[in-house]
Design a protein around this motif. Structure first.
Motif, PDB file in Angstrom:
ATOM      1  N   GLU A  54      18.950 -11.161  41.919  1.00  0.00           N
ATOM      2  CA  GLU A  54      18.066 -11.185  40.695  1.00  0.00           C
ATOM      3  C   GLU A  54      18.085 -10.086  39.936  1.00  0.00           C
ATOM      4  N   LYS A  55      18.070 -10.020  38.668  1.00  0.00           N
ATOM      5  CA  LYS A  55      18.092  -9.083  37.834  1.00  0.00           C
ATOM      6  C   LYS A  55      16.805  -8.284  38.008  1.00  0.00           C
ATOM      7  N   PRO A  56      17.135  -6.790  37.843  1.00  0.00           N
ATOM      8  CA  PRO A  56      15.929  -6.015  37.825  1.00  0.00           C
ATOM      9  C   PRO A  56      14.861  -5.777  36.729  1.00  0.00           C
ATOM     10  N   GLN A  57      14.005  -5.663  36.915  1.00  0.00           N
ATOM     11  CA  GLN A  57      12.934  -5.722  35.841  1.00  0.00           C
ATOM     12  C   GLN A  57      12.571  -4.309  35.436  1.00  0.00           C
ATOM     13  N   GLU A  58      13.581  -3.450  35.579  1.00  0.00           N
ATOM     14  CA  GLU A  58      12.997  -1.931  35.186  1.00  0.00           C
ATOM     15  C   GLU A  58      14.501  -1.710  34.509  1.00  0.00           C
ATOM     16  N   GLY A  59      14.385  -0.323  33.589  1.00  0.00           N
ATOM     17  CA  GLY A  59      15.355   0.141  32.933  1.00  0.00           C
ATOM     18  C   GLY A  59      15.331   1.231  32.219  1.00  0.00           C
ATOM     19  N   GLU A  60      16.307   1.684  31.704  1.00  0.00           N
ATOM     20  CA  GLU A  60      16.242   2.974  30.928  1.00  0.00           C
ATOM     21  C   GLU A  60      16.248   2.846  29.252  1.00  0.00           C
ATOM     22  N   VAL A  61      15.323   3.243  28.920  1.00  0.00           N
ATOM     23  CA  VAL A  61      15.475   3.065  27.198  1.00  0.00           C
ATOM     24  C   VAL A  61      16.654   3.955  26.503  1.00  0.00           C
ATOM     25  N   ILE A  62      17.308   3.139  25.530  1.00  0.00           N
ATOM     26  CA  ILE A  62      18.454   3.739  25.036  1.00  0.00           C
ATOM     27  C   ILE A  62      18.216   4.110  23.835  1.00  0.00           C
ATOM     28  N   ALA A  63      17.313   3.445  22.890  1.00  0.00           N
ATOM     29  CA  ALA A  63      17.027   3.779  21.734  1.00  0.00           C
ATOM     30  C   ALA A  63      15.699   3.043  21.259  1.00  0.00           C
ATOM     31  N   VAL A  64      14.925   3.788  20.459  1.00  0.00           N
ATOM     32  CA  VAL A  64      13.681   2.894  19.848  1.00  0.00           C
ATOM     33  C   VAL A  64      13.788   2.733  18.160  1.00  0.00           C
ATOM     34  N   GLY A  65      12.794   2.016  17.779  1.00  0.00           N
ATOM     35  CA  GLY A  65      13.035   1.731  16.281  1.00  0.00           C
ATOM     36  C   GLY A  65      12.007   2.794  15.939  1.00  0.00           C
ATOM     37  N   PRO A  66      11.549   2.986  14.601  1.00  0.00           N
ATOM     38  CA  PRO A  66      10.621   4.054  14.042  1.00  0.00           C
ATOM     39  C   PRO A  66       9.043   3.554  14.152  1.00  0.00           C
ATOM     40  N   GLY A  67       9.035   2.263  14.653  1.00  0.00           N
ATOM     41  CA  GLY A  67       7.516   1.902  14.757  1.00  0.00           C
ATOM     42  C   GLY A  67       7.062   0.722  13.836  1.00  0.00           C
ATOM     43  N   ALA A  68       5.979  -0.059  14.421  1.00  0.00           N
ATOM     44  CA  ALA A  68       5.565  -0.969  13.473  1.00  0.00           C
ATOM     45  C   ALA A  68       4.587  -0.418  12.541  1.00  0.00           C
ATOM     46  N   ARG A  69       4.305  -1.226  11.419  1.00  0.00           N
ATOM     47  CA  ARG A  69       3.267  -1.078  10.462  1.00  0.00           C
ATOM     48  C   ARG A  69       2.025  -1.897  10.500  1.00  0.00           C
ATOM     49  N   ASP A  70       0.971  -1.208  10.146  1.00  0.00           N
ATOM     50  CA  ASP A  70      -0.411  -1.883  10.239  1.00  0.00           C
ATOM     51  C   ASP A  70      -0.768  -2.633   9.182  1.00  0.00           C
ATOM     52  N   LYS A  71      -1.752  -3.040   8.759  1.00  0.00           N
ATOM     53  CA  LYS A  71      -2.081  -3.809   7.530  1.00  0.00           C
ATOM     54  C   LYS A  71      -2.117  -3.138   6.487  1.00  0.00           C
TER      55      LYS A  71
END
Length: 112
Positions: free
Chosen positions: A33-50
């Motif tokens: 079964e594939k594990p449900q945990e992992g390491e974050v490699i890269a993240v985007g700058p973020g979302a924008r609000d209204k």
């Protein structure tokens, strides 16, 4: 890696799963079964609000996280199998240092 996620997307490297069960039985790759945990490699700058203001992400590269079983999209980047998912699909951050100290404390209590 030459890939940068956009908006509130995160790139994750899945944790390695065990090849043996607790009883010592060797588990073949197709039955694991594939594990449900992992390491974050890269993240985007973020979302924008209204209003267009940038909302930064709570996770950062190097964090160990827990995510849903069917979360994300599997991709192959530079020959490595990775997951791309939105931050909303992440359930939480795993604090590895706290887990290690708890395990050591538990082992000391059992020995006493």
């Amino acid at each position: 890696m030459k890939f940068r996620p956009l908006h509130d997307r995160v790139i994750i490297r899945r944790a390695e799963s065990d090849t043996k069960s607790k009883g010592g039985i060797i588990i073949p790759d197709n039955a694991k079964e594939k594990p449900q945990e992992g390491e974050v490699i890269a993240v985007g700058p973020g979302a924008r609000d209204k209003n267009g203001a940038l909302i930064a992400l709570d996770v950062k590269a190097g964090d160990f996280i827990l995510f849903g079983k069917w979360s994300g999209t599997e991709v192959k980047i530079d020959g490595e199998d990775l997951l791309i998912m939105k931050e909303a699909d992440i359930m939480g951050i795993i604090d590895k240092t706290e887990m290690a100290s708890t395990d050591k404390a538990g082992a000391v209590k059992k020995a006493a």
